[in-house]
Every structure is written in structure tokens, then in C-alpha cells.
Enzyme design. Structure first.
Site, PDB file in Angstrom:
ATOM      1  N   ILE A 160       2.112  -8.976  -3.233  1.00  0.00           N
ATOM      2  CA  ILE A 160       1.342  -8.631  -2.316  1.00  0.00           C
ATOM      3  C   ILE A 160       0.272  -9.137  -2.025  1.00  0.00           C
ATOM      4  O   ILE A 160      -0.412  -8.985  -0.961  1.00  0.00           O
ATOM      5  CB  ILE A 160       1.106  -6.911  -2.555  1.00  0.00           C
ATOM      6  CG1 ILE A 160       0.198  -6.877  -3.604  1.00  0.00           C
ATOM      7  CG2 ILE A 160       2.274  -6.048  -2.491  1.00  0.00           C
ATOM      8  CD1 ILE A 160      -0.254  -5.639  -4.123  1.00  0.00           C
ATOM      9  N   GLY A 161       0.090 -10.256  -2.762  1.00  0.00           N
ATOM     10  CA  GLY A 161      -0.943 -11.059  -2.373  1.00  0.00           C
ATOM     11  C   GLY A 161      -1.155 -12.201  -3.435  1.00  0.00           C
ATOM     12  O   GLY A 161      -0.411 -12.524  -4.413  1.00  0.00           O
TER      13      GLY A 161
ATOM     14  N   GLY B  96      -4.530 -14.929  -5.109  1.00  0.00           N
ATOM     15  CA  GLY B  96      -6.014 -15.374  -4.921  1.00  0.00           C
ATOM     16  C   GLY B  96      -5.972 -16.686  -5.565  1.00  0.00           C
ATOM     17  O   GLY B  96      -5.265 -17.349  -5.897  1.00  0.00           O
TER      18      GLY B  96
ATOM     19  N   VAL C 117      -0.760 -11.143  -7.044  1.00  0.00           N
ATOM     20  CA  VAL C 117      -0.584  -9.766  -7.113  1.00  0.00           C
ATOM     21  C   VAL C 117       0.383  -9.197  -6.854  1.00  0.00           C
ATOM     22  O   VAL C 117       1.023  -9.598  -5.946  1.00  0.00           O
ATOM     23  CB  VAL C 117      -1.916  -9.094  -6.401  1.00  0.00           C
ATOM     24  CG1 VAL C 117      -1.995  -7.635  -6.559  1.00  0.00           C
ATOM     25  CG2 VAL C 117      -3.320  -9.980  -6.785  1.00  0.00           C
TER      26      VAL C 117
ATOM     27  N   ASP D 214     -18.208 -13.823  -4.736  1.00  0.00           N
ATOM     28  CA  ASP D 214     -17.038 -14.146  -3.837  1.00  0.00           C
ATOM     29  C   ASP D 214     -16.759 -13.340  -2.517  1.00  0.00           C
ATOM     30  O   ASP D 214     -15.677 -12.830  -2.439  1.00  0.00           O
ATOM     31  CB  ASP D 214     -15.896 -14.420  -4.631  1.00  0.00           C
ATOM     32  CG  ASP D 214     -14.936 -15.340  -3.941  1.00  0.00           C
ATOM     33  OD1 ASP D 214     -15.440 -16.053  -2.895  1.00  0.00           O
ATOM     34  OD2 ASP D 214     -13.792 -15.576  -4.331  1.00  0.00           O
TER      35      ASP D 214
END
Length: 493
Positions: free
Chosen positions: A24-25, A27, A32, A143
Site C-alpha cells: 500500500i505504500g 517510504g 508498507v 519530515d
């Protein structure tokens, strides 16, 4: 795109419990995934996979340590952690947040999000930054960028990805590792000083400028004002300019200071028109009323507050939270014609009453439809209602005055003490100044306002008005209040 390989794929099972569904993602330090929980059928979690080179495995351990010790509704909860394996892979199991990133939301809006949305986002981010900065030692996020902020379907903020968060050590010449996202990170994160709370405030300023310029800029530079959208609140533009000062000492010095400026600006310059309405960035002045225990008159107090606010604001609503609440239905049966009692909204003396409102209704109600909203949260029972309470400009806790019910007060104050919240007020029904002073001492000096005995909340006295004046002194200056009068005992519209 990350170049590192992943050990996980759909169908993989981590720790004999977490079945991977899909990625789903990603970084800067890992991927993730969404996972099902084999031990809790129907429960889903986010699984963050990180791969670290030899000697760097402490980064993901540090992220886990940071999050495990935190407890805030805008931060993900951590439920499991797998330390780095021999290949350097580590896994963090945390709350799965339904929604989209702020970056996705802004892109979906063509970069043009509303001023009220920007104000609401700033409010929420300042609250969670304030919480992080008040930890011992302070936690610096470092961040703050659109892709690290999740937005629920109700437009509630969730701060994610603590991969480069750190504890502020002080007296350190500069950050040993320069981390952050170019364009959103403070100058000191590139060298020249140690990042501290003011670094996060710079990141907030960059984020707000990004939204005010429809995604075209995140740094203050000559001529930047020509990129700022027409109609942007000048007070917010001025605030952003100071947040983006190059030197930390020239910025605001704390999240609490920025939050105070933001909320003062929200109600500044609007001394009232002929209607008595105040100007506002956010669209609504929100009062949230929470009871320390059932049956102590929360709805009673909400009605008093809503009718008091109607003297200074043109459009006022009182909202009953909770689909199982019945108080507003009972009022509706008395005050409204039988043919309209099926409607969820009814009107009494020009004030809109919304009964049994779901949480998803709140965002639309606060999006500018009303100048002032009073949320009836009922008795404190669970953390779901606390989110609205912590986001309100005027948070009020209704407490029982009886000595034998002090444990009820202690329970709710202990729960609330975990979160910083300026301006919290405690209301004490059927009491006097002496009782309020005693309660204030027990609460460590918190503001306690005594409310007089009043059988009918639609019938006001001078004592009631004085109590309301105390609660709203910060947002309704004494010189702008319209003359008071008693409401008729018969309150059908």
C-alpha cells in the site's frame, strides 16, 4: 522507487499471524503492506518492512521505541515489532489507517484545497506536534510532508512514518545525519545546527505554503506572494512567513505559540456585523462538551451554550453525538410539529438542532455551514469521542459537584491529562464560586466555572450569563456582546 528487494508479497505470512494482502505504500526506508490478522478475524494492520545495512538496524528499532511510548489519537498505535533478521529486515506492525495521504488529497483537488481545510489541518498538526514536543525528551518529527500525513474519510489527520524522528538532545552542534525532504525540511537539517521543535514548525510552514500556493511552492523566496492564491487569509500568510524564517530563533518558538496565534487570528478583526457574526478561518467556532459521568446535565449545558452563542453568532448549531442518544428526540417531540419529527434536524429559536449525528456528519457541519457549533459528546465512555473534544476551540468538561463522585472526575481528568490542550474549562452545575474554587484546587488550578441551578435551560438569569461569559471570554470580547434577555418559557419555533 526503492531499489531494495522485499521479502514480503501477497500471501506471505509474518510471524505465523499476519497474512500479507497487498503493498500500500513505500517510504525512504521501506515498504508498507496491508495484512490480515489470523488471531483477530476481520482485523487488518499496516506492516512496515525496513531493510538496513549492517550497523544501521538501530533506525527501525528507534522508530519502534518512539511510537510504542506514545498515546495520541493522531498517531498510529504499535501492536507488534519484529527485530532485524540476519538479512537486516525488520517489521513494524501498526494501525491501518483508512483514507489517503494528504498528497493524494491535494492532487485530487487539483491543488486547490479550501482555506477552511488548511486552517483545520494546521490546527490538528499543531496539536500533535505540541504533544510530541512535550515528551521527555522532546520528539522531533523532522519530515512533515504531504506524503507522511494520512487523511481519513472524515478529513481527520494521522501522522505516520516516524523513520527519521529523533529525541532532542540539546547542546549538539548539528544533526549527525541530514534527513528530511528537500523543500519541506528546515535549513538546519542540512547542516549548521541541531534540529529541534522549531525545525518541525518550519516544516509546518512549508506544508501550509504548499497548500496556499496550490502545490507550487514550499519555500519562502522573493516574489513568492505572487504565487499565493487570491483570498488567502492575510493572518495565515503572515504566520507562514514567520514559520519559514531561515534562523530558528526568528521563528515561533513552540507549537503552543503558533496554535495561540492561529486561534486568535481566527476570531480577530471580526468585531461583529449587524448580525453579530464573527469572522473565522475555519468556518466554525467549535465547543465540545463532555460529561465526567452520565446524568449530570451535559445536554442541559449544551443548550445553554448554544443559545448564549446565538447572541454573537448568526448561524449556530447544537449537535448530539452518538446514534443511540435519545435526549434530542425527546426535545423534538415537545418542540416540533408531529409531521416533522422524523427529520434529524429541527429548529428552536433560530438554532439548528442535529440529533443522533454520526462522526462522519461532523466534517460537513464544520465546513462553513455554521459560525458556531456546540457538540454534545455525552458522558465520557471511550476514546472515540475524545477526538472531537481535543479538536474543539472551547473544550468543556461537565463535572458532578458531589464529593462522593470525585472518582468520576479523577477518571476523566486522568484520561485527558495525556494530551496537551490549552483553554480547557471545567463546568460545575448547581454550584457556587466557593465550590468551584475547591474543585479548581483539586484539579491543580484548572479553570472551573460554577453553573447555577437552572431547571429550564431556555430560561436565563444574570448568573447564567456571567458563567457563559467566563467560558467564552477568550473568543467573545466583553465589548462585543449584545444585550441579554430572557428566553420565553415556551420555546416552540
Amino acid at each position: 522507487m526503492l531499489k531494495q528487494p522485499s521479502k514480503l508479497s501477497p500471501g506471505s505470512v509474518l510471524g505465523e499471524r499476519y497474512e500479507i494482502l497487498t503493498r500500500i505504500g513505500e517510504g525512504g526506508m521501506g515498504y508498507v503492506y496491508l495484512a490480515d490478522d489470523a488471531k483477530l478475524p476481520g482485523k487488518q494492520w499496516a506492516v512496515k518492512e525496513s531493510l538496513h545495512a549492517e550497523g544501521q538496524a538501530g533506525h527501525v528499532q528507534a522508530e519502534a521505541d518512539v511510537l510504542i511510548g506514545l498515546n495520541h489519537p493522531m498517531l498510529p498505535g504499535i501492536i507488534d515489532f519484529f527485530k532485524p533478521d540476519p538479512d537486516g529486515y525488520a517489521y513494524l506492525i501498526m494501525d491501518y489507517i483508512h483514507g489517503q495521504t494528504l498528497e493524494q488529497f491535494i492532487r485530487g483537488e487539483g491543488g486547490q484545497v479550501s482555506n477552511s481545510f488548511i486552517f483545520a489541518a494546521a490546527n490538528q498538526l499543531l496539536e500533535v506536534l505540541g504533544y510530541l514536543h512535550q515528551q521527555t525528551p522532546a520528539i522531533i518529527y523532522r519530515d512533515l510532508k504531504p506524503s507522511n500525513i494520512m487523511l481519513t474519510p472524515d478529513h481527520l489527520i494521522r501522522l505516520v512514518d516516524f523513520g527519521i524522528a529523533r529525541s532532542y538532545k540539546g547542546l549538539q552542534g548539528e544533526d549527525t545525519v541530514k534527513l528530511g525532504t528537500i523543500g519541506f525540511a528546515a535549513p538546519e537539517q542540512y547542516g549548521g545546527g541541531e534540529s529541534d521543535e522549531r525545525s518541525d514548525l518550519y516544516g509546518l510552514g512549508a506544508l501550509l505554503l504548499y497548500m496556499l500556493t496550490n502545490g507550487r511552492a514550499s519555500e519562502w523566496r522573493p516574489g513568492i506572494k505572487s504565487f499565493i492564491r487570491e483570498g488567502a487569509p492575510p493572518e495565515m500568510v503572515s504566520m507562514v512567513r514567520r514559520l519559514l524564517e531561515q534562523q530558528p530563533q526568528d521563528r515561533y518558538q513552540s507549537a503552543a505559540e503558533v496554535l495561540r496565534v492561529l486561534r486568535e487570528s481566527q476570531h480577530s478583526g471580526g468585531g461583529g456585523s449587524s448580525s453579530g457574526r464573527f469572522s473565522s478561518f475555519s468556518g466554525s467556532l467549535v465547543t465540545a462538551v463532555l460529561g465526567a459521568a452520565p446524568g449530570i446535565g451535559v445536554t442541559h449545558c449544551c443548550i445553554m451554550m448554544a443559545h448564549y452563542l446565538a447572541k454573537s453568532f448568526k448561524r449556530v448549531a447544537i449537535v448530539e453525538m452518538g446514534l443511540k442518544s435519545t435526549a434530542f428526540k425527546q426535545i423534538q417531540e415537545i418542540a416540533v410539529d408531529a409531521s416533522r419529527q422524523h427529520e434529524r434536524k429541527f429548529v428552536i429559536q433560530g438554532i439548528d438542532y442535529w440529533r443522533q449525528a454520526a462522526r462522519s456528519d461532523i466534517i460537513s457541519l464544520l465546513a462553513g455551514s455554521y459560525d458556531a457549533v456546540v457538540l454534545d459528546l455525552g458522558a465520557y465512555r471511550d476514546s472515540d469521542r475524545l477526538e472531537e473534544f481535543f479538536r474543539a476551540q472551547i473544550p468543556v468538561v461537565v463535572c458532578p459537584s458531589a464529593e462522593w463522585r470525585w472518582k468520576d472526575v479523577q477518571a476523566v481528568t486522568q484520561a485527558l491529562s495525556r494530551y496537551s490542550q490549552p483553554g480547557r474549562v471545567y463546568a460545575l452545575p448547581c454550584s457556587d464560586e466557593g465550590e468551584a474554587e475547591r474543585m479548581s484546587r483539586k484539579l491543580g488550578g484548572s479553570q472551573v466555572v460554577p453553573l447555577p441551578l437552572l431547571k429550564d435551560p431556555f430560561q436565563y438569569t444574570d448568573t447564567t450569563r456571567q458563567a457563559m461569559d467566563q467560558i467564552y471570554a477568550a473568543v467573545i470580547p466583553a465589548g462585543t456582546r449584545r444585550p441579554w434577555f430572557s428566553f420565553a418559557k415556551r420555546w416552540m419555533h
